[in-house]
Structures are given as structure tokens and as C-alpha cells.
Write a protein that holds these residues in place. Sequence first.
Motif, mmCIF file in Angstrom:
data_model
loop_
_atom_site.group_PDB
_atom_site.id
_atom_site.type_symbol
_atom_site.label_atom_id
_atom_site.label_comp_id
_atom_site.label_asym_id
_atom_site.label_seq_id
_atom_site.Cartn_x
_atom_site.Cartn_y
_atom_site.Cartn_z
ATOM 1 N N VAL A 1 0.850 -1.200 0.000
ATOM 2 C CA VAL A 1 0.000 0.000 0.000
ATOM 3 C C VAL A 1 0.884 1.249 0.000
ATOM 4 O O VAL A 1 0.635 2.200 -0.744
ATOM 5 C CB VAL A 1 -0.953 0.003 1.222
ATOM 6 N N VAL A 2 1.908 1.224 0.808
ATOM 7 C CA VAL A 2 2.847 2.349 0.876
ATOM 8 C C VAL A 2 3.589 2.479 -0.448
ATOM 9 O O VAL A 2 3.742 3.585 -0.982
ATOM 10 C CB VAL A 2 3.834 2.180 2.051
ATOM 11 N N ASP B 1 -3.900 6.607 2.871
ATOM 12 C CA ASP B 1 -2.503 6.642 2.422
ATOM 13 C C ASP B 1 -1.615 7.246 3.505
ATOM 14 O O ASP B 1 -0.543 6.722 3.804
ATOM 15 C CB ASP B 1 -2.348 7.488 1.150
ATOM 16 N N ILE B 2 -2.077 8.363 4.060
ATOM 17 C CA ILE B 2 -1.293 9.053 5.090
ATOM 18 C C ILE B 2 -1.084 8.148 6.297
ATOM 19 O O ILE B 2 0.031 8.022 6.806
ATOM 20 C CB ILE B 2 -1.960 10.377 5.498
ATOM 21 N N ALA B 3 -2.148 7.494 6.731
ATOM 22 C CA ALA B 3 -2.048 6.587 7.882
ATOM 23 C C ALA B 3 -1.064 5.452 7.582
ATOM 24 O O ALA B 3 -0.232 5.106 8.425
ATOM 25 C CB ALA B 3 -3.422 6.038 8.244
ATOM 26 N N ALA B 4 -1.150 4.886 6.391
ATOM 27 C CA ALA B 4 -0.260 3.777 6.020
ATOM 28 C C ALA B 4 1.191 4.238 5.934
ATOM 29 O O ALA B 4 2.097 3.560 6.444
ATOM 30 C CB ALA B 4 -0.706 3.170 4.690
ATOM 31 N N VAL B 5 1.428 5.368 5.294
ATOM 32 C CA VAL B 5 2.795 5.880 5.153
ATOM 33 C C VAL B 5 3.389 6.188 6.526
ATOM 34 O O VAL B 5 4.530 5.824 6.816
ATOM 35 C CB VAL B 5 2.844 7.116 4.223
ATOM 36 N N CYS B 6 2.621 6.837 7.389
ATOM 37 C CA CYS B 6 3.145 7.186 8.715
ATOM 38 C C CYS B 6 3.384 5.953 9.578
ATOM 39 O O CYS B 6 4.399 5.877 10.281
ATOM 40 C CB CYS B 6 2.220 8.183 9.403
#
Length: 159
Positions: A46-47, A136-141
Motif C-alpha cells: 500500500v505504501v 494513504d497518510i495513515a499507512a505511510v506514517c
Amino acid sequence: MRNIWKWGIGVAVVILGIIQLIRPAHSNLPITAGETIHARLPVDSVVDAALIRSCNDCHSNLTVWPWYTNVAPASWLIVSDVRRGRGELNFSEWGTYTLNKQQKLLKETCAEVSERKMPAAAYTLLHPSAKFTDADIAAVCAWTRSVAQSLTRAPVGGQ
């Protein structure tokens, strides 16, 4: 009055034609497979999809150069942005960074996407699909925190 407009448009066309001769080089540098972020860190799918969609054009040596990157003055701005982006963070050259720099970049990546500073507004104007979703933001962080934490546990004498 009509002659002034014709003259002004003519001058503008000539200037636009002349500036097309000033062409900044835009290319992708060679990639050393062992130096990429994918070779050095486990990247969740996902990232990975989010980074490819939203970051690669400015932060890797895999930039896609659309037709408008050959038209001045847009070409000047885009080439400058890509150079600056690669200078700040280049996923294709991840392995060249020190461990401390990698940790700093991971932390900054989360901060930049969380604050919606990245991708840049000018980029998302032409690439609306590059905008990060909340997921996306949650996954990247989550990924950056996890990977940064694993780097702190890396053996001394590693990178």
C-alpha cells in the motif's frame, strides 16, 4: 488600439519561440539496484503504491517526463522542482544515506504527508490522483515509524 494588440501578441509569440531554445536537461540518472529504498527497506504494498503514485516523479530517478516538460517556461520550473526534490530525498539513492539521515527522512516524510505539504500543490494540480488519501497518510506514517524504529535496532557497524 487594434495595432497595439497585434504588435503585443506578435512580440509575445516571438519571445515564446525564442525561449524554447533554452532547454534544461531533464533525464533520469542510472539506478544501482542495491541502493534503492526497496533494496534497503521492506516496503508495504500500500505504501509502495502511494510512493510511486505521489512521490517518484520528484523523489527518485524514475521520473516520468510528460510532453509539457519540453515546453518553456514550464520545463524550467519542473526540472528545477525535480532537482530540488531529488536533492532533498531520492528513493533511488536511499542506500547512500547515513542511518541518521534515513531516520530523519522517514520522520520528515510522515510529517510532510500528514501536513499535506507533499505532494506539492502544483504537482497535484496536474496529477490529481497523486493526492494522498487519509488511508494513504495513515499507512505511510505507520510504515515510516515502524521502519525508523527497526533502524534504531540495526547492528552497529551496519550502515
